[in-house]
Design an enzyme around this catalytic site. Structure first.
Site, PDB file in Angstrom:
ATOM      1  N   GLU A  81       0.828  -1.221   0.000  1.00 57.85           N
ATOM      2  CA  GLU A  81       0.000   0.000   0.000  1.00 57.85           C
ATOM      3  C   GLU A  81       0.853   1.257   0.000  1.00 57.85           C
ATOM      4  O   GLU A  81       0.531   2.241  -0.683  1.00 57.85           O
ATOM      5  CB  GLU A  81      -0.934   0.014   1.221  1.00 57.85           C
ATOM      6  CG  GLU A  81      -2.244  -0.694   0.956  1.00 57.85           C
ATOM      7  CD  GLU A  81      -3.316  -0.439   2.013  1.00 57.85           C
ATOM      8  OE1 GLU A  81      -4.374  -1.057   1.894  1.00 57.85           O
ATOM      9  OE2 GLU A  81      -3.100   0.357   2.938  1.00 57.85           O
ATOM     10  N   GLU A  84       2.207   1.821  -3.412  1.00 54.91           N
ATOM     11  CA  GLU A  84       1.141   2.330  -4.289  1.00 54.91           C
ATOM     12  C   GLU A  84       0.899   3.814  -4.018  1.00 54.91           C
ATOM     13  O   GLU A  84       0.760   4.615  -4.949  1.00 54.91           O
ATOM     14  CB  GLU A  84      -0.134   1.544  -3.971  1.00 54.91           C
ATOM     15  CG  GLU A  84      -0.810   0.928  -5.170  1.00 54.91           C
ATOM     16  CD  GLU A  84      -2.069   0.193  -4.745  1.00 54.91           C
ATOM     17  OE1 GLU A  84      -2.071  -0.505  -3.712  1.00 54.91           O
ATOM     18  OE2 GLU A  84      -3.069   0.314  -5.493  1.00 54.91           O
ATOM     19  N   CYS A 107      -8.464  -2.640   3.708  1.00 62.08           N
ATOM     20  CA  CYS A 107      -8.437  -3.872   4.510  1.00 62.08           C
ATOM     21  C   CYS A 107      -9.728  -4.155   5.260  1.00 62.08           C
ATOM     22  O   CYS A 107      -9.828  -5.178   5.920  1.00 62.08           O
ATOM     23  CB  CYS A 107      -7.244  -3.874   5.451  1.00 62.08           C
ATOM     24  SG  CYS A 107      -7.145  -2.406   6.426  1.00 62.08           S
ATOM     25  N   SER A 127      -6.890   1.090  -2.839  1.00 62.69           N
ATOM     26  CA  SER A 127      -5.655   0.348  -3.086  1.00 62.69           C
ATOM     27  C   SER A 127      -6.048  -1.062  -3.523  1.00 62.69           C
ATOM     28  O   SER A 127      -7.000  -1.635  -3.013  1.00 62.69           O
ATOM     29  CB  SER A 127      -4.850   0.282  -1.786  1.00 62.69           C
ATOM     30  OG  SER A 127      -3.935  -0.771  -1.841  1.00 62.69           O
ATOM     31  N   LYS A 166     -15.484 -10.412   7.915  1.00 60.72           N
ATOM     32  CA  LYS A 166     -14.299 -11.162   7.479  1.00 60.72           C
ATOM     33  C   LYS A 166     -14.696 -12.549   6.975  1.00 60.72           C
ATOM     34  O   LYS A 166     -14.002 -13.137   6.155  1.00 60.72           O
ATOM     35  CB  LYS A 166     -13.284 -11.251   8.625  1.00 60.72           C
ATOM     36  CG  LYS A 166     -12.551  -9.932   8.871  1.00 60.72           C
ATOM     37  CD  LYS A 166     -11.464  -9.738   7.824  1.00 60.72           C
ATOM     38  CE  LYS A 166     -10.777  -8.401   7.921  1.00 60.72           C
ATOM     39  NZ  LYS A 166      -9.904  -8.115   6.760  1.00 60.72           N
ATOM     40  N   GLU A 169     -15.632 -11.885   3.490  1.00 59.48           N
ATOM     41  CA  GLU A 169     -14.431 -11.636   2.673  1.00 59.48           C
ATOM     42  C   GLU A 169     -13.746 -12.965   2.312  1.00 59.48           C
ATOM     43  O   GLU A 169     -13.357 -13.191   1.164  1.00 59.48           O
ATOM     44  CB  GLU A 169     -13.452 -10.742   3.445  1.00 59.48           C
ATOM     45  CG  GLU A 169     -12.193 -10.399   2.631  1.00 59.48           C
ATOM     46  CD  GLU A 169     -11.148  -9.628   3.439  1.00 59.48           C
ATOM     47  OE1 GLU A 169     -11.193  -9.651   4.681  1.00 59.48           O
ATOM     48  OE2 GLU A 169     -10.279  -9.006   2.815  1.00 59.48           O
ATOM     49  N   GLU A 174     -12.618 -14.737  -5.608  1.00 63.25           N
ATOM     50  CA  GLU A 174     -11.272 -14.353  -6.078  1.00 63.25           C
ATOM     51  C   GLU A 174     -10.190 -14.763  -5.087  1.00 63.25           C
ATOM     52  O   GLU A 174      -9.005 -14.720  -5.412  1.00 63.25           O
ATOM     53  CB  GLU A 174     -11.189 -12.856  -6.397  1.00 63.25           C
ATOM     54  CG  GLU A 174     -11.505 -11.886  -5.282  1.00 63.25           C
ATOM     55  CD  GLU A 174     -12.977 -11.503  -5.188  1.00 63.25           C
ATOM     56  OE1 GLU A 174     -13.822 -12.307  -5.592  1.00 63.25           O
ATOM     57  OE2 GLU A 174     -13.267 -10.398  -4.686  1.00 63.25           O
ATOM     58  N   CYS A 311     -11.218  -1.971  14.130  1.00 62.87           N
ATOM     59  CA  CYS A 311     -11.452  -3.391  14.447  1.00 62.87           C
ATOM     60  C   CYS A 311     -11.565  -3.668  15.946  1.00 62.87           C
ATOM     61  O   CYS A 311     -12.141  -4.684  16.335  1.00 62.87           O
ATOM     62  CB  CYS A 311     -10.350  -4.254  13.843  1.00 62.87           C
ATOM     63  SG  CYS A 311     -10.317  -4.157  12.061  1.00 62.87           S
TER      64      CYS A 311
HETATM   65 FE1  SF4 Z   1     -14.066  -3.544   9.125  1.00 62.75          FE
HETATM   66 FE2  SF4 Z   1     -15.211  -3.602  11.522  1.00 62.75          FE
HETATM   67 FE3  SF4 Z   1     -14.431  -5.862  10.398  1.00 62.75          FE
HETATM   68 FE4  SF4 Z   1     -12.586  -4.134  11.260  1.00 62.75          FE
HETATM   69  S1  SF4 Z   1     -14.063  -5.227  12.510  1.00 62.75           S
HETATM   70  S2  SF4 Z   1     -12.569  -5.219   9.290  1.00 62.75           S
HETATM   71  S3  SF4 Z   1     -13.601  -2.171  10.861  1.00 62.75           S
HETATM   72  S4  SF4 Z   1     -16.037  -4.494   9.631  1.00 62.75           S
END
Ligand code: SF4
Length: 382
Positions: A81, A84, A107, A127, A166, A169, A174, A311
């Site tokens: 990052e 970049e 992220c 990014s 997460k 994600e 991908e 987080c």
């Molecule tokens: Fe995003 Fe909240 Fe998950 Fe952290 S805890 S990655 S800020 S959704």
């Protein structure tokens, strides 16, 4: 659940316990920077107390074969990052009007999904660097496992994360090779606490152990990823020094810190003047993106985190009686770890530099792009 209702996803607790009990499976875990200053709260520690060594011991007691750390990959993320950011800024300052600014940190999967759904005309702004969780997982399965002589599908890669976003994600196609995902599944902090409680593992009583190397070494820059403003502060530490060629004495950029939902930092280092925005909470992020789109605001770089505080305030984290006080203590816990580290810039992490020497050449190289970068897609809200 996810505090911004961005995502809901299943509980993988039983799957985790089943995999730990399966003889031929090699189970590896990574833990996000924010986990170590929150998980202890369920066992009598104060918010902000760093229990990473106790976590490592607890996970090994459960049967995890290798206990690694996402924070290692946070440093790797910054290498990409920051490169970049430096590339876009140098082209911008030399008069290239085609450069897209601001650059956004990428992220937080909840805000990435938010921008894909609501700001599809701005997909070239974030990014392209994968999140630390995904960078860790691809390095673990594609490089580390190969070095150890393990087949990709022999390794079960589990991520201990602060939120259900997460989980979403990890399931993005991908981030897989066919049916084999880089992160097999995600366990939230609260789910891990329940597992420890159900199996009689008390973090207060257990003797701490070291995190496994080589995917465990981290710098102070990597650890502050867990709080609002931390990702862009870490990127700025590396990018500013690379651009000016000078070592910065005070790398705690106070103007990037704080609790306002949407804040602006005018950062001056030598001749370099940067305007950086930080937002936490999706409402504030939405406001920021609208102002950028309309031309009302200009930033060179911005950081957005969907959860209040970043987080440390994720929906998978333990609930605190006094949320504001807990968030402040958790953030200070991460800042204390940063201050305690001899190495506080991601570009000083010896294990990250070794990965470039051995496999990736240099940040933004062709090989680094193949392994560590991703793309974004316009999505329809369901
Ligand atoms: Fe995003 Fe909240 Fe998950 Fe952290 S805890 S990655 S800020 S959704």
């Amino acid at each position: 659940s996810c505090p911004v209702n961005a995502i809901t996803a299943g509980d993988n607790t039983l799957k985790f316990l089943r995999d730990l009990a399966t003889p031929n499976k090699i189970v590896i875990t990574q833990m996000a920077p924010a986990i170590r200053v929150t998980v202890g709260e369920a066992f009598g520690f104060e918010p902000g107390d760093n229990v990473e060594n106790k976590l490592a011991a607890g996970l090994r007691k459960l049967g995890v074969d290798y206990v690694f750390d996402t924070t290692w990959a946070a440093d790797l993320t910054i290498m990409e990052e920051a490169a970049e950011l430096q590339d876009r800024l140098e082209r911008y300052f030399s008069g290239d009007k085609t450069v897209k600014l601001p650059i956004l940190t990428s992220c937080c999967p909840a805000w990435v999904k938010f921008i894909e759904q609501n700001h599809a005309d701005m997909l070239d702004v974030p990014s392209s660097a994968k999140s630390p969780m995904q960078m860790f997982a691809t390095v673990a399965k594609d490089l580390w496992a190969k070095e150890k002589g393990f087949a990709r599908n022999q390794v079960t890669s589990v991520a201990i994360m602060p939120c259900t976003a997460k989980k979403y994600e990890a399931s993005r196609p991908e981030f897989s090779r066919g049916l084999n995902y880089d992160v097999d599944y995600v366990i939230t902090t609260k789910e891990l606490i329940k597992i420890f409680e159900d199996t009689g593992i008390n973090l207060k009583e257990i003797e701490g152990q070291e995190i496994d190397q080589v995917l465990g070494e981290y710098t102070g820059a990597g650890i502050i990823f867990g709080r609002t403003g931390g990702v862009i502060e870490a990127a700025t530490r590396t990018a500013v020094e690379k651009m000016t060629g000078k070592k910065v004495d005070n790398i705690e950029f106070e103007c990037l810190r704080g609790w306002e939902g949407f804040r602006t930092c005018e950062l001056e280092v030598g001749d370099l003047k940067l305007r950086i925005g930080v937002a936490h909470g999706l409402r504030e992020a939405g406001k920021m993106l609208d102002k950028i789109r309309s031309g009302e605001e200009f930033f060179h770089a911005i950081e957005i985190m969907a959860c209040t505080g970043g987080c440390i305030g994720g929906g998978g984290q333990p609930k605190a009686r006094n949320k504001k006080e807990a968030l402040e203590k958790r953030a200070e816990g991460l800042n204390d770890i940063d201050r305690s580290k001899e190495l506080r810039r991601s570009n000083e992490n010896p294990e990250v530099l070794a990965i470039y020497d051995k496999y990736l050449d240099y940040p933004l190289s062709h090989k680094a792009h193949e392994l560590l970068h991703t793309r974004y897609f316009a999505r329809i809200k369901k």
